[in-house]
Design a protein around this motif. Sequence first.
Motif, PDB file in Angstrom:
ATOM      1  N   GLU A 128       0.880  -1.181   0.000  1.00 21.87           N
ATOM      2  CA  GLU A 128       0.000   0.000   0.000  1.00 21.87           C
ATOM      3  C   GLU A 128       0.908   1.219   0.000  1.00 21.87           C
ATOM      4  OE1 GLU A 128      -2.088  -0.602   3.657  1.00 21.87           O
ATOM      5  OE2 GLU A 128      -0.347  -0.081   4.875  1.00 21.87           O
ATOM      6  N   SER A 129       0.354   2.360  -0.360  1.00 23.64           N
ATOM      7  CA  SER A 129       1.242   3.517  -0.489  1.00 23.64           C
ATOM      8  C   SER A 129       1.501   4.188   0.854  1.00 23.64           C
ATOM      9  CB  SER A 129       0.681   4.514  -1.506  1.00 23.64           C
ATOM     10  OG  SER A 129      -0.503   5.065  -1.018  1.00 23.64           O
ATOM     11  N   ILE A 130       2.653   4.844   0.922  1.00 17.80           N
ATOM     12  CA  ILE A 130       3.056   5.632   2.102  1.00 17.80           C
ATOM     13  C   ILE A 130       3.372   7.034   1.595  1.00 17.80           C
ATOM     14  CG2 ILE A 130       4.730   5.881   3.972  1.00 17.80           C
ATOM     15  CD1 ILE A 130       5.495   2.912   3.528  1.00 17.80           C
ATOM     16  N   THR A 131       2.852   8.048   2.253  1.00 24.80           N
ATOM     17  CA  THR A 131       3.156   9.425   1.849  1.00 24.80           C
ATOM     18  C   THR A 131       4.098  10.068   2.854  1.00 24.80           C
ATOM     19  OG1 THR A 131       1.019   9.652   0.757  1.00 24.80           O
ATOM     20  CG2 THR A 131       2.164  11.693   1.327  1.00 24.80           C
ATOM     21  N   LEU A 132       5.227  10.550   2.338  1.00 27.56           N
ATOM     22  CA  LEU A 132       6.189  11.273   3.173  1.00 27.56           C
ATOM     23  C   LEU A 132       6.053  12.769   2.885  1.00 27.56           C
ATOM     24  CD1 LEU A 132       9.450   9.153   2.541  1.00 27.56           C
ATOM     25  CD2 LEU A 132       7.675   8.765   4.268  1.00 27.56           C
ATOM     26  N   THR A 133       5.875  13.555   3.918  1.00 19.20           N
ATOM     27  CA  THR A 133       5.904  15.012   3.769  1.00 19.20           C
ATOM     28  C   THR A 133       7.295  15.468   4.180  1.00 19.20           C
ATOM     29  OG1 THR A 133       3.566  15.131   4.334  1.00 19.20           O
ATOM     30  CG2 THR A 133       4.826  17.185   4.493  1.00 19.20           C
ATOM     31  N   ILE A 134       7.926  16.244   3.302  1.00 15.78           N
ATOM     32  CA  ILE A 134       9.315  16.654   3.542  1.00 15.78           C
ATOM     33  C   ILE A 134       9.394  18.182   3.577  1.00 15.78           C
ATOM     34  CG2 ILE A 134      11.671  16.576   2.598  1.00 15.78           C
ATOM     35  CD1 ILE A 134      10.435  13.849   1.227  1.00 15.78           C
ATOM     36  N   LYS A 135       9.923  18.704   4.671  1.00 15.90           N
ATOM     37  CA  LYS A 135      10.056  20.168   4.809  1.00 15.90           C
ATOM     38  C   LYS A 135      11.473  20.512   5.216  1.00 15.90           C
ATOM     39  CE  LYS A 135       5.320  21.437   5.801  1.00 15.90           C
ATOM     40  NZ  LYS A 135       4.314  21.376   6.846  1.00 15.90           N
ATOM     41  N   ASP A 136      12.075  21.398   4.447  1.00 17.01           N
ATOM     42  CA  ASP A 136      13.415  21.917   4.783  1.00 17.01           C
ATOM     43  C   ASP A 136      14.411  20.808   5.119  1.00 17.01           C
ATOM     44  OD1 ASP A 136      12.278  24.388   4.409  1.00 17.01           O
ATOM     45  OD2 ASP A 136      11.837  24.683   6.534  1.00 17.01           O
ATOM     46  N   GLY A 137      14.376  19.735   4.319  1.00 15.38           N
ATOM     47  CA  GLY A 137      15.389  18.686   4.447  1.00 15.38           C
ATOM     48  C   GLY A 137      15.050  17.547   5.379  1.00 15.38           C
ATOM     49  N   PHE A 138      13.873  17.614   5.999  1.00 13.35           N
ATOM     50  CA  PHE A 138      13.511  16.554   6.947  1.00 13.35           C
ATOM     51  C   PHE A 138      12.097  16.028   6.686  1.00 13.35           C
ATOM     52  CE2 PHE A 138      17.059  18.464   9.032  1.00 13.35           C
ATOM     53  CZ  PHE A 138      17.628  17.460   9.804  1.00 13.35           C
ATOM     54  N   ILE A 139      11.907  14.740   6.912  1.00 14.33           N
ATOM     55  CA  ILE A 139      10.566  14.164   6.859  1.00 14.33           C
ATOM     56  C   ILE A 139       9.813  14.637   8.096  1.00 14.33           C
ATOM     57  CG2 ILE A 139       9.236  12.017   6.951  1.00 14.33           C
ATOM     58  CD1 ILE A 139      11.707  10.658   5.624  1.00 14.33           C
ATOM     59  N   THR A 140       8.653  15.239   7.866  1.00 14.15           N
ATOM     60  CA  THR A 140       7.883  15.760   9.010  1.00 14.15           C
ATOM     61  C   THR A 140       6.627  14.944   9.261  1.00 14.15           C
ATOM     62  OG1 THR A 140       6.778  17.320   7.523  1.00 14.15           O
ATOM     63  CG2 THR A 140       8.722  18.131   8.723  1.00 14.15           C
ATOM     64  N   ASP A 141       6.252  14.101   8.279  1.00 10.75           N
ATOM     65  CA  ASP A 141       5.032  13.310   8.457  1.00 10.75           C
ATOM     66  C   ASP A 141       5.112  12.055   7.594  1.00 10.75           C
ATOM     67  OD1 ASP A 141       2.616  12.905   9.671  1.00 10.75           O
ATOM     68  OD2 ASP A 141       1.460  14.092   8.219  1.00 10.75           O
ATOM     69  N   ILE A 142       4.627  10.951   8.145  1.00  6.42           N
ATOM     70  CA  ILE A 142       4.586   9.680   7.412  1.00  6.42           C
ATOM     71  C   ILE A 142       3.166   9.153   7.541  1.00  6.42           C
ATOM     72  CG2 ILE A 142       5.515   7.324   7.255  1.00  6.42           C
ATOM     73  CD1 ILE A 142       8.030   8.340   8.754  1.00  6.42           C
ATOM     74  N   THR A 143       2.416   9.171   6.443  1.00  8.35           N
ATOM     75  CA  THR A 143       1.002   8.794   6.554  1.00  8.35           C
ATOM     76  C   THR A 143       0.663   7.653   5.610  1.00  8.35           C
ATOM     77  OG1 THR A 143       0.400  10.498   4.948  1.00  8.35           O
ATOM     78  CG2 THR A 143       0.237  11.083   7.287  1.00  8.35           C
ATOM     79  N   GLY A 144      -0.386   6.923   5.951  1.00  4.50           N
ATOM     80  CA  GLY A 144      -0.847   5.784   5.176  1.00  4.50           C
ATOM     81  C   GLY A 144      -1.468   4.770   6.113  1.00  4.50           C
ATOM     82  N   GLY A 145      -1.356   3.512   5.790  1.00  6.60           N
ATOM     83  CA  GLY A 145      -1.923   2.465   6.623  1.00  6.60           C
ATOM     84  C   GLY A 145      -0.855   1.750   7.430  1.00  6.60           C
ATOM     85  N   PHE A 146      -0.916   0.429   7.415  1.00  4.84           N
ATOM     86  CA  PHE A 146       0.020  -0.376   8.200  1.00  4.84           C
ATOM     87  C   PHE A 146       1.476  -0.120   7.821  1.00  4.84           C
ATOM     88  CE2 PHE A 146       2.760  -4.106   7.847  1.00  4.84           C
ATOM     89  CZ  PHE A 146       3.023  -4.331   9.189  1.00  4.84           C
ATOM     90  N   GLU A 147       1.736  -0.017   6.495  1.00  9.61           N
ATOM     91  CA  GLU A 147       3.131   0.161   6.047  1.00  9.61           C
ATOM     92  C   GLU A 147       3.708   1.454   6.612  1.00  9.61           C
ATOM     93  OE1 GLU A 147       4.695  -2.039   4.067  1.00  9.61           O
ATOM     94  OE2 GLU A 147       3.193  -3.030   2.818  1.00  9.61           O
ATOM     95  N   ALA A 148       2.891   2.518   6.638  1.00  4.56           N
ATOM     96  CA  ALA A 148       3.339   3.805   7.182  1.00  4.56           C
ATOM     97  C   ALA A 148       3.567   3.683   8.683  1.00  4.56           C
ATOM     98  CB  ALA A 148       2.309   4.890   6.888  1.00  4.56           C
ATOM     99  N   GLU A 149       2.672   2.967   9.351  1.00  7.30           N
ATOM    100  CA  GLU A 149       2.797   2.794  10.800  1.00  7.30           C
ATOM    101  C   GLU A 149       4.096   2.045  11.134  1.00  7.30           C
ATOM    102  OE1 GLU A 149      -0.393   0.579  12.538  1.00  7.30           O
ATOM    103  OE2 GLU A 149       0.490   0.665  14.541  1.00  7.30           O
ATOM    104  N   TYR A 150       4.405   1.031  10.336  1.00  9.57           N
ATOM    105  CA  TYR A 150       5.630   0.239  10.555  1.00  9.57           C
ATOM    106  C   TYR A 150       6.875   1.123  10.396  1.00  9.57           C
ATOM    107  CZ  TYR A 150       8.787  -3.790  10.355  1.00  9.57           C
ATOM    108  OH  TYR A 150       9.787  -4.682  10.610  1.00  9.57           O
ATOM    109  N   LEU A 151       6.886   1.901   9.303  1.00 12.17           N
ATOM    110  CA  LEU A 151       8.030   2.780   9.036  1.00 12.17           C
ATOM    111  C   LEU A 151       8.170   3.836  10.136  1.00 12.17           C
ATOM    112  CD1 LEU A 151      10.323   3.685   7.151  1.00 12.17           C
ATOM    113  CD2 LEU A 151       8.646   5.018   5.870  1.00 12.17           C
ATOM    114  N   ARG A 152       7.037   4.421  10.544  1.00  8.62           N
ATOM    115  CA  ARG A 152       7.046   5.435  11.623  1.00  8.62           C
ATOM    116  C   ARG A 152       7.640   4.862  12.899  1.00  8.62           C
ATOM    117  NH1 ARG A 152       1.716   7.069  10.310  1.00  8.62           N
ATOM    118  NH2 ARG A 152       0.962   5.656  11.923  1.00  8.62           N
TER     119      ARG A 152
END
Length: 350
Positions: free
Chosen positions: A225-249
């Motif tokens: 399933e897809s994972i969305t990374l929000t990136i601001k000023d060189g850093f990931i600020t948010d990791i959203t999605g379902g289980f895969e995002a939760e695992y990565l977070r």
Amino acid sequence: MPVSDNQLVEMFEHVLTLSNVTPSESVAILKSHYSNPRIVDAAFNAAQRLGAKVYGVELPALNPPKAMGNDMTAYCGDTPLTGNKAAQTALEAADLIVDTMMLLHSPEQEQILKTGTRILLAVEPPEVLARILPTLEDKRRVVAAEKVLKTAKKMRVTSAAGSDFTMSLGDYPTVTEYGFADEPGRWDHWPSGFLFSWPNEESANGKLVIDIGDILLPFKTYCRESITLTIKDGFITDITGGFEAEYLRDYMAYFKDPEVYGISHVGWGLQPRAQWTAMGLHDKNDGMCMDARAFNGNFLFSTGPNTEVGGTRKTPCHMDIPLRNCTITLDDEVVVVNAGEVVFPNTLSE
Ligand SMILES: [Fe+2]
């Protein structure tokens, strides 16, 4: 499929010859108890057949308290060489080191390279070494792309999945991997075939969508399933999605270090003999899955450290994330188009 010991020696002879090993040179084989003994033996034998002076350096394994799993790319920083000055001196004395244990991303490795010693990492299974046996053509293709990347000031990555990610380039060097160490002070990895640089500090911004089928390393998983990374000023600020995002977070949070969210190297794959599918045919402990990093036209995104090129971000957590179906634009030049096809410089068909 299995590779014979004889073939393995022949392959090492080929790669050491491409690495310009001569009878007047010294070759050190760096190993630990977890090195593949067949690879160690083949490297020894091949270097001897080329007339080089060969010796072994064996180091004890290192188990940092926070490291999880067996993949050597999952923990950056300290290595078995840290603080071992005698071994460091023995390695610096070599003209070329065949690393069968993995010193990757360590200050000790950088120090060895500064003395002019060349290092060739070889830790993948023999089947992978055989399928992605490097050639001069691999070098030509990667070096042609290097000319474009090292003068680029801006990279933009877009995809139908929703990625739109931009960064400035130019403060950090461009690094190539084509599978052999043929110049003084060069580090390379057999097998490989890609290139990368690092975004200028605080310049990476946008959204990166890790789509179904994209790969998370060192997890060695295809995203379902897809994972969305929000990136601001060189850093990931948010990791959203379902289980895969939760695992990565959860995995990244485990390190309790804000530096893990920094953007590390970015680049693209240029190796037609590396396969997106290969990871699915191997067990997780077979190797580090260079197929995933090198397959043609992938956008290789990563997180964490940048100390290997003089940056200040020293953090043990490092994710390599190859994405398919991206368009990569350098300044105004498209180098990889939507289907993951490498279009510039056009060297694949030459
Ligand atoms: Fe990486």
